[in-house]
Design a protein around this motif. Structure first.
Motif, PDB file in Angstrom:
ATOM      1  N   ASP A  59      -3.136   6.538  17.635  1.00  0.00           N
ATOM      2  CA  ASP A  59      -2.482   6.180  18.839  1.00  0.00           C
ATOM      3  C   ASP A  59      -3.132   5.357  19.941  1.00  0.00           C
ATOM      4  OD1 ASP A  59       0.284   7.282  18.172  1.00  0.00           O
ATOM      5  OD2 ASP A  59      -0.479   8.836  19.051  1.00  0.00           O
ATOM      6  N   ASP A  60      -4.570   4.783  19.604  1.00  0.00           N
ATOM      7  CA  ASP A  60      -5.503   4.418  19.815  1.00  0.00           C
ATOM      8  C   ASP A  60      -6.182   3.165  19.320  1.00  0.00           C
ATOM      9  OD1 ASP A  60      -8.086   3.249  21.542  1.00  0.00           O
ATOM     10  OD2 ASP A  60      -8.884   4.900  21.457  1.00  0.00           O
ATOM     11  N   ALA A  61      -5.964   1.468  20.083  1.00  0.00           N
ATOM     12  CA  ALA A  61      -5.516   0.210  18.821  1.00  0.00           C
ATOM     13  C   ALA A  61      -7.430  -0.179  19.175  1.00  0.00           C
ATOM     14  CB  ALA A  61      -4.914  -0.529  19.401  1.00  0.00           C
ATOM     15  N   ASN A  62      -8.330   0.933  19.665  1.00  0.00           N
ATOM     16  CA  ASN A  62      -9.264   0.745  19.219  1.00  0.00           C
ATOM     17  C   ASN A  62     -10.352   1.075  18.807  1.00  0.00           C
ATOM     18  OD1 ASN A  62      -9.323  -1.517  22.372  1.00  0.00           O
ATOM     19  ND2 ASN A  62      -9.245   0.455  22.997  1.00  0.00           N
ATOM     20  N   ASP A  76       0.934  -1.525   0.293  1.00  0.00           N
ATOM     21  CA  ASP A  76      -0.329   0.106  -0.023  1.00  0.00           C
ATOM     22  C   ASP A  76       0.728   1.458  -0.036  1.00  0.00           C
ATOM     23  OD1 ASP A  76      -1.414   2.125   0.227  1.00  0.00           O
ATOM     24  OD2 ASP A  76      -2.646   0.871   2.054  1.00  0.00           O
ATOM     25  N   ALA A  77       0.567   2.034  -1.177  1.00  0.00           N
ATOM     26  CA  ALA A  77       1.755   3.072  -1.594  1.00  0.00           C
ATOM     27  C   ALA A  77       1.572   4.113   0.026  1.00  0.00           C
ATOM     28  CB  ALA A  77       1.748   3.624  -2.492  1.00  0.00           C
ATOM     29  N   ASN A  78       0.130   4.128   0.119  1.00  0.00           N
ATOM     30  CA  ASN A  78      -0.534   5.347   1.104  1.00  0.00           C
ATOM     31  C   ASN A  78       0.204   5.132   2.421  1.00  0.00           C
ATOM     32  OD1 ASN A  78      -1.681   6.503  -1.129  1.00  0.00           O
ATOM     33  ND2 ASN A  78      -3.214   4.923  -1.056  1.00  0.00           N
ATOM     34  N   GLU A  79       0.020   4.181   2.785  1.00  0.00           N
ATOM     35  CA  GLU A  79       0.590   3.489   4.019  1.00  0.00           C
ATOM     36  C   GLU A  79       1.815   3.249   4.265  1.00  0.00           C
ATOM     37  OE1 GLU A  79      -0.728   4.959   6.506  1.00  0.00           O
ATOM     38  OE2 GLU A  79      -3.439   4.918   5.828  1.00  0.00           O
ATOM     39  N   SER A  80       2.653   3.165   5.299  1.00  0.00           N
ATOM     40  CA  SER A  80       4.121   2.465   5.911  1.00  0.00           C
ATOM     41  C   SER A  80       3.777   2.540   6.798  1.00  0.00           C
ATOM     42  CB  SER A  80       5.168   3.257   5.959  1.00  0.00           C
ATOM     43  OG  SER A  80       4.998   4.312   5.958  1.00  0.00           O
ATOM     44  N   THR A  81       2.862   2.712   8.394  1.00  0.00           N
ATOM     45  CA  THR A  81       2.824   2.428   9.314  1.00  0.00           C
ATOM     46  C   THR A  81       2.171   2.244  10.665  1.00  0.00           C
ATOM     47  OG1 THR A  81       5.172   3.852   9.635  1.00  0.00           O
ATOM     48  CG2 THR A  81       4.294   3.760  11.501  1.00  0.00           C
ATOM     49  N   ASP A  82       2.129   1.604  11.279  1.00  0.00           N
ATOM     50  CA  ASP A  82       0.671   1.603  12.377  1.00  0.00           C
ATOM     51  C   ASP A  82       0.640   1.158  13.525  1.00  0.00           C
ATOM     52  OD1 ASP A  82      -1.926   0.930  13.062  1.00  0.00           O
ATOM     53  OD2 ASP A  82      -1.800  -1.460  12.623  1.00  0.00           O
ATOM     54  N   THR A  83       1.163   2.906  14.179  1.00  0.00           N
ATOM     55  CA  THR A  83       1.900   3.353  15.616  1.00  0.00           C
ATOM     56  C   THR A  83       1.120   2.295  16.273  1.00  0.00           C
ATOM     57  OG1 THR A  83       2.473   5.037  14.988  1.00  0.00           O
ATOM     58  CG2 THR A  83       2.420   4.951  17.164  1.00  0.00           C
ATOM     59  N   ASP A  84      -0.511   1.782  16.319  1.00  0.00           N
ATOM     60  CA  ASP A  84      -1.072   1.598  17.413  1.00  0.00           C
ATOM     61  C   ASP A  84      -1.736  -0.049  17.280  1.00  0.00           C
ATOM     62  OD1 ASP A  84      -3.149   1.918  15.793  1.00  0.00           O
ATOM     63  OD2 ASP A  84      -4.467   3.055  16.208  1.00  0.00           O
ATOM     64  N   GLY A  85      -1.096  -0.912  15.428  1.00  0.00           N
ATOM     65  CA  GLY A  85      -1.263  -1.876  16.348  1.00  0.00           C
ATOM     66  C   GLY A  85      -2.462  -2.441  15.631  1.00  0.00           C
TER      67      GLY A  85
END
Length: 331
Positions: free
Chosen positions: A86-89, A65-74
């Motif tokens: 920053d909020d996984a919920n 996905d060229a628009n995304e590279s990071t998922d801080t809250d997983g």
């Protein structure tokens, strides 16, 4: 058949006898798991950038996905798309009110709670009065001011002054939508009718019916007990020594617990200071002459009896008398 037990049948497994490999994308004889260039494009996998976003696949949470590279809250939503990175919920806020849709009771902000909104995340196309509640859920499908009638009296809840029809006005009813409750005297959130302790905010239930609430009752399932003052696990009513954690029973009723009583079944004795098996009270009585020794019975030896002390004294007395009589005759 799956010879190597890796979950891939032998017919589709490029390495049917290797449980760690099953694909060989570039056909170079090296399984994809071990191959550092599994697609055979000449670029090491650690340097691959499949989506061309400038982030190597090994470091890209979304390598395709060229628009995304990071998922801080997983949470599976990339930071660029995640309203709450920053909020996984939470990840979206449809009505932009700062409350995530998962927590927002009215996600689309149309004034109709999600639980009665036929289209909680979008505008309704099946809403005749356009009040945000679908016709099949709207008790008043043609009245934009009403959508529910809790007591079924034909008057919508918005206009009805007694929504639950219990005879108590909503303005004074602690539970305006519950016809079985109207008051909560102790303010614990449970109506007086259901609350076994309506005047005690710390108690609601009395499981064993002993009059003591479960929160205060040390034995909530025992109707005969509720307190354990000394904390020994035995209720005060059963504990002969409710203030002594080291004692519970007094079998002989002498006031000394069985654990401390050297003679727990003898009410006349409690201690044996010298450990000779004779209670202190009995031993003191003997030492003070309170007990008269008993002459032992004659002991049989060799078929005859050896006389005891009393018998010997009797014989001596008889001999003395005989000698005295003989002396008088000579005179």
């Amino acid at each position: 058949m799956d010879t190597d037990g890796d979950g891939w049948g032998d017919n589709s497994d490029a390495f049917p006898e290797d449980g760690t490999e099953w694909l060989d994308t570039d056909g170079d004889g090296i399984g994809d798991n071990a191959d550092t260039d599994y697609d055979g494009d000449g670029t090491d996998d650690s340097m691959e950038d499949s989506d061309g976003d400038g982030v190597n696949d090994a470091e890209d949470d979304f390598p395709n996905d060229a628009n995304e590279s990071t998922d801080t809250d997983g949470d599976g939503v990339g930071d660029n798309s995640d309203v709450f990175p920053d909020d996984a919920n939470e990840s979206s806020d449809l009505d932009g009110d700062g409350i995530g849709d998962n927590s927002d009771d009215d996600a689309d902000g149309d004034g109709t709670p999600n639980n009665v909104d036929a289209f909680p995340l979008t505008d309704s196309s099946n809403d005749a009065d356009n009040d945000g509640v679908a016709n099949d859920l709207d008790h008043f499908p043609n009245d934009p001011n009403e959508y529910f009638d809790s007591d079924g009296d034909g008057v919508g809840d918005n206009a009805d002054t007694d929504d639950d029809g219990d005879g108590v006005l909503d303005s004074t009813d602690a539970f305006p939508y519950d016809p079985s409750e109207t008051m909560d005297t102790d303010g614990d959130g449970l109506g007086d009718n259901a609350d076994e302790f309506p005047n005690d905010a710390t108690e609601r239930v009395d499981s064993d019916g002993d009059g003591v609430g479960d929160n205060a009752d040390v034995f909530p399932s025992d109707t005969t007990e509720w307190a354990d003052t000394d904390g020994d696990g035995v209720g005060d009513n059963s504990d002969v020594f409710p203030n002594d954690a080291s004692e519970i029973v007094d079998s002989d009723g002498d006031g000394v617990g069985n654990n401390a009583d050297a003679f727990p079944y003898d009410a006349n004795e409690q201690s044996d200071s010298d450990g000779n098996g004779v209670g202190d009270n009995a031993q003191a009585d003997q030492e003070n002459g309170g007990t008269t020794p008993v002459d032992p019975e004659p002991v049989e030896e060799g078929g005859s009896f050896l006389p005891g002390f009393s018998a010997i004294m009797g014989i001596i007395s008889m001999l003395g008398a005989a000698i005295l009589v003989a002396g008088r005759r000579k005179d």
